[in-house]
Design a protein around this motif. Sequence first.
Motif, PDB file in Angstrom:
ATOM      1  N   GLN A 103      27.342 -97.085  94.765  1.00  0.00           N
ATOM      2  CA  GLN A 103      26.478 -97.102  93.445  1.00  0.00           C
ATOM      3  C   GLN A 103      26.872 -96.227  92.371  1.00  0.00           C
ATOM      4  OE1 GLN A 103      22.337 -96.876  94.627  1.00  0.00           O
ATOM      5  NE2 GLN A 103      22.268 -98.037  96.240  1.00  0.00           N
TER       6      GLN A 103
ATOM      7  N   HIS B 114      29.806 -97.887  90.552  1.00  0.00           N
ATOM      8  CA  HIS B 114      29.531 -99.140  89.772  1.00  0.00           C
ATOM      9  C   HIS B 114      29.423 -99.111  88.233  1.00  0.00           C
ATOM     10  CE1 HIS B 114      27.433-103.061  89.129  1.00  0.00           C
ATOM     11  NE2 HIS B 114      26.486-102.212  88.290  1.00  0.00           N
TER      12      HIS B 114
ATOM     13  N   THR C 216      32.903-104.408  87.379  1.00  0.00           N
ATOM     14  CA  THR C 216      31.777-104.761  86.952  1.00  0.00           C
ATOM     15  C   THR C 216      31.310-105.424  85.568  1.00  0.00           C
ATOM     16  OG1 THR C 216      30.691-102.762  88.153  1.00  0.00           O
ATOM     17  CG2 THR C 216      29.348-103.222  86.447  1.00  0.00           C
TER      18      THR C 216
ATOM     19  N   GLY D 140      29.080-105.497  92.315  1.00  0.00           N
ATOM     20  CA  GLY D 140      28.042-106.044  92.215  1.00  0.00           C
ATOM     21  C   GLY D 140      28.039-107.948  92.124  1.00  0.00           C
TER      22      GLY D 140
ATOM     23  N   TYR E 296      27.429-109.188  96.311  1.00  0.00           N
ATOM     24  CA  TYR E 296      26.068-108.656  96.813  1.00  0.00           C
ATOM     25  C   TYR E 296      25.506-107.685  95.649  1.00  0.00           C
ATOM     26  CZ  TYR E 296      28.524-105.535  99.696  1.00  0.00           C
ATOM     27  OH  TYR E 296      29.621-104.572 100.068  1.00  0.00           O
ATOM     28  N   PRO E 297      24.006-107.299  95.632  1.00  0.00           N
ATOM     29  CA  PRO E 297      23.421-106.613  94.898  1.00  0.00           C
ATOM     30  C   PRO E 297      24.067-105.002  95.118  1.00  0.00           C
ATOM     31  CG  PRO E 297      21.986-107.946  95.579  1.00  0.00           C
ATOM     32  CD  PRO E 297      23.191-108.106  96.459  1.00  0.00           C
ATOM     33  N   VAL E 298      24.253-104.277  94.089  1.00  0.00           N
ATOM     34  CA  VAL E 298      24.808-102.991  94.386  1.00  0.00           C
ATOM     35  C   VAL E 298      23.845-101.946  95.076  1.00  0.00           C
ATOM     36  CG1 VAL E 298      25.634-100.918  92.912  1.00  0.00           C
ATOM     37  CG2 VAL E 298      26.174-103.330  92.114  1.00  0.00           C
ATOM     38  N   GLN E 299      22.562-102.315  94.671  1.00  0.00           N
ATOM     39  CA  GLN E 299      21.340-101.538  95.371  1.00  0.00           C
ATOM     40  C   GLN E 299      21.297-101.598  97.044  1.00  0.00           C
ATOM     41  OE1 GLN E 299      21.068-104.027  92.996  1.00  0.00           O
ATOM     42  NE2 GLN E 299      20.378-102.851  90.983  1.00  0.00           N
ATOM     43  N   THR E 300      21.893-102.603  97.533  1.00  0.00           N
ATOM     44  CA  THR E 300      22.088-102.713  98.747  1.00  0.00           C
ATOM     45  C   THR E 300      23.182-101.764  99.321  1.00  0.00           C
ATOM     46  OG1 THR E 300      23.434-104.572  98.712  1.00  0.00           O
ATOM     47  CG2 THR E 300      20.910-104.767  98.867  1.00  0.00           C
ATOM     48  N   THR E 301      23.975-101.353  98.580  1.00  0.00           N
ATOM     49  CA  THR E 301      25.194-100.512  99.001  1.00  0.00           C
ATOM     50  C   THR E 301      24.967 -98.747  99.122  1.00  0.00           C
ATOM     51  OG1 THR E 301      26.118 -99.934  96.727  1.00  0.00           O
ATOM     52  CG2 THR E 301      26.825-102.065  97.746  1.00  0.00           C
TER      53      THR E 301
ATOM     54  N   ASN F  54      29.756-109.051  84.818  1.00  0.00           N
ATOM     55  CA  ASN F  54      28.683-108.976  83.642  1.00  0.00           C
ATOM     56  C   ASN F  54      29.038-110.274  82.591  1.00  0.00           C
ATOM     57  OD1 ASN F  54      27.005-107.146  84.865  1.00  0.00           O
ATOM     58  ND2 ASN F  54      27.857-105.494  83.697  1.00  0.00           N
TER      59      ASN F  54
ATOM     60  N   ARG G  67      28.822-113.763  84.023  1.00  0.00           N
ATOM     61  CA  ARG G  67      27.603-114.065  84.008  1.00  0.00           C
ATOM     62  C   ARG G  67      26.969-114.551  82.673  1.00  0.00           C
ATOM     63  NH1 ARG G  67      25.742-109.611  88.279  1.00  0.00           N
ATOM     64  NH2 ARG G  67      26.284-110.549  90.130  1.00  0.00           N
TER      65      ARG G  67
END
Length: 179
Positions: free
Chosen positions: A112, A115, A121, A99, A102-107, A125, A128
């Motif tokens: 996913q 993840h 990951t 992630g 790019y966002p994991v939701q788009t994979t 985190n 960030r």
Amino acid sequence: MILTPLRSRPVEAGVGLARAVFTSYWPALVIGFIQASILYGVVLVIGLRPTHPVGMWLFAVLVSATFIAMIQAINAIFGETVGRVVTLAFLMLQLVSSGGIYPVQTTAGPIQALHIFDPMTYTVNGYRQLSVAVSVDSRLWVAIDVLVGILLVSLAASTLSAWRNRVYTMDRLYSMVVV
């Protein structure tokens, strides 16, 4: 410097297993410490101002130590040649499923699912939290716990591999995979 799985001389000389592992781990750890410091310096030079500067540098050192230990364990378990291939494949999976790019939701669904198990990951985190979060929350502490756990498990796996390598077998003398 290419990280060798385990230096054979201390393993064969009968020194303590932990010492044999740290003999191979220490030079790479020093280089990783320098690289983490350079990375942090570059972050400052390009104008990024992390909200927790000392914590971010310490986290970079932890990340470096963890991934060096993980690579050493993979190379020690599978051997240098196969270990490099496994490490490269693992790196590709981590980059896609962490992630960070790019966002994991788009994979895709399988990515996913990986993840939550991906060490990268937790690295993303933690970075960030330390770079932009005003106050850190549990995600940073979870990231630190996971990375320290992976560090300890990796060093233990390398130690077990050193124990296994004390005895020569036909497979070790005549490797199936030759580069």
